[in-house]
Design a protein around this motif. Structure first.
Motif, short mmCIF file in Angstrom:
data_model
loop_
_atom_site.label_atom_id
_atom_site.label_comp_id
_atom_site.label_asym_id
_atom_site.label_seq_id
_atom_site.Cartn_x
_atom_site.Cartn_y
_atom_site.Cartn_z
N ILE A 31 0.88 -1.17 0.00
CA ILE A 31 0.00 0.00 0.00
C ILE A 31 0.92 1.22 0.00
O ILE A 31 1.88 1.29 0.77
N GLU A 32 0.62 2.17 -0.87
CA GLU A 32 1.43 3.37 -0.98
C GLU A 32 1.48 4.12 0.36
O GLU A 32 0.47 4.19 1.06
N ILE A 33 2.63 4.66 0.71
CA ILE A 33 2.74 5.51 1.90
C ILE A 33 3.17 6.91 1.49
O ILE A 33 3.83 7.10 0.46
N CYS A 34 2.75 7.88 2.29
CA CYS A 34 3.09 9.27 2.03
C CYS A 34 2.92 10.04 3.34
O CYS A 34 2.49 9.47 4.34
N GLY A 35 3.23 11.31 3.30
CA GLY A 35 3.00 12.14 4.47
C GLY A 35 4.03 13.24 4.59
O GLY A 35 5.04 13.26 3.89
N TRP A 36 3.72 14.15 5.47
CA TRP A 36 4.61 15.25 5.81
C TRP A 36 5.39 14.89 7.05
O TRP A 36 4.82 14.34 8.00
N CYS A 37 6.69 15.20 7.07
CA CYS A 37 7.51 15.01 8.27
C CYS A 37 8.22 16.33 8.55
O CYS A 37 8.33 17.18 7.67
N PRO A 38 8.71 16.51 9.78
CA PRO A 38 9.41 17.76 10.08
C PRO A 38 10.66 17.94 9.21
O PRO A 38 11.27 16.97 8.76
N ASN A 39 11.03 19.19 8.99
CA ASN A 39 12.23 19.52 8.25
C ASN A 39 13.42 18.78 8.84
O ASN A 39 13.55 18.68 10.06
N ALA A 65 10.86 22.65 11.40
CA ALA A 65 11.50 21.50 12.03
C ALA A 65 10.65 20.97 13.19
O ALA A 65 10.92 19.90 13.72
N GLY A 66 9.61 21.71 13.57
CA GLY A 66 8.72 21.27 14.65
C GLY A 66 7.72 20.24 14.17
O GLY A 66 7.58 20.00 12.97
N THR A 67 7.02 19.63 15.10
CA THR A 67 6.08 18.56 14.73
C THR A 67 4.66 19.05 14.47
O THR A 67 3.88 18.36 13.83
N THR A 68 4.30 20.25 14.92
CA THR A 68 2.91 20.71 14.77
C THR A 68 2.53 20.90 13.31
O THR A 68 1.47 20.44 12.88
N GLN A 69 3.39 21.55 12.52
CA GLN A 69 3.08 21.78 11.10
C GLN A 69 2.88 20.45 10.38
O GLN A 69 1.95 20.29 9.60
N ARG A 70 3.75 19.48 10.66
CA ARG A 70 3.63 18.14 10.07
C ARG A 70 2.25 17.57 10.37
O ARG A 70 1.56 17.08 9.47
N THR A 71 1.83 17.63 11.62
CA THR A 71 0.54 17.06 12.02
C THR A 71 -0.61 17.78 11.32
O THR A 71 -1.50 17.14 10.75
N LEU A 72 -0.58 19.11 11.32
CA LEU A 72 -1.66 19.88 10.70
C LEU A 72 -1.75 19.61 9.20
O LEU A 72 -2.84 19.46 8.65
N TRP A 73 -0.62 19.54 8.52
CA TRP A 73 -0.62 19.32 7.08
C TRP A 73 -1.09 17.90 6.74
O TRP A 73 -1.77 17.70 5.73
N ASN A 74 -0.72 16.91 7.55
CA ASN A 74 -1.21 15.55 7.29
C ASN A 74 -2.72 15.47 7.49
O ASN A 74 -3.41 14.81 6.70
N MET A 75 -3.25 16.15 8.50
CA MET A 75 -4.70 16.17 8.71
C MET A 75 -5.39 16.84 7.53
O MET A 75 -6.38 16.35 7.00
N ARG A 76 -4.84 17.97 7.11
CA ARG A 76 -5.40 18.74 5.99
C ARG A 76 -5.49 17.90 4.71
O ARG A 76 -6.48 17.95 3.99
N ASP A 77 -4.44 17.11 4.44
CA ASP A 77 -4.34 16.41 3.17
C ASP A 77 -5.00 15.03 3.17
O ASP A 77 -5.05 14.38 2.13
N ALA A 78 -5.49 14.59 4.32
CA ALA A 78 -6.11 13.26 4.42
C ALA A 78 -7.60 13.32 4.10
O ALA A 78 -8.24 14.36 4.29
#
Length: 163
Positions: A31-39, A65-78
């Protein structure tokens, strides 16, 4: 529904624990994987660049480099959000941020504790459209030492049934 039609890709931020288990099971099952991770590809067990990108090049770095942007962007794109919180998990600030953001975005969401919830997760997925970009998140390993194992068992139970 077959998993290839139901779940188009599994999206995570790559952190240790739930995220990593979801990616590893997805890879096992092609199954394809993707996502945003911190810088810098930061995760608690990959602290220096390129970080987890060395093993998970499918992820994309956020500017922060923080984790909040990663989390917000993954929620947005799901399309939908599955949160896995094993019963013995400690407090997980990142998981709480993800749940709040999913609610704010009004995304379909489900929270599971472990394999005892496999049937409920299958029913929930069945109620959603095919070709999902499914975000999976939950506590990191330092917040819940068995998060990886619980997530692997749950994901295998769910994905084997909808295959």
């Amino acid at each position: 529904a077959s998993v290839s039609r139901k779940i188009k890709r599994i999206r995570t931020g790559g952190q240790s624990g739930v995220d990593r288990a979801a990616m590893d099971v997805a890879r096992e099952l092609n199954i394809e994987i993707c996502g945003w991770c911190p810088n810098g590809g930061w995760a608690e067990d990959y602290t220096t660049p390129p970080g987890l990108l060395s093993d998970y090049p499918e992820l994309t770095e956020t500017p922060s480099a923080g984790t909040t942007q990663r989390t917000l962007w993954n929620m947005r794109d799901a399309d939908a959000i599955l949160t896995i919180i094993p019963r013995d998990s400690g407090k997980s600030e990142g998981t709480e941020v993800g749940v709040r953001e999913g609610e704010h975005l009004q995304k379909p969401m489900f929270t599971a504790n472990g394999t005892e919830d496999a049937e409920a997760v299958i029913c929930w997925l069945g109620s959603l459209p095919d070709e999902l970009d499914l975000s999976i998140g939950g506590p990191r390993a330092s917040e819940c030492p068995n998060a990886y194992e619980v997530t692997q068992m749950l994901m295998r139970a769910v994905l084997s049934k909808i295959r």
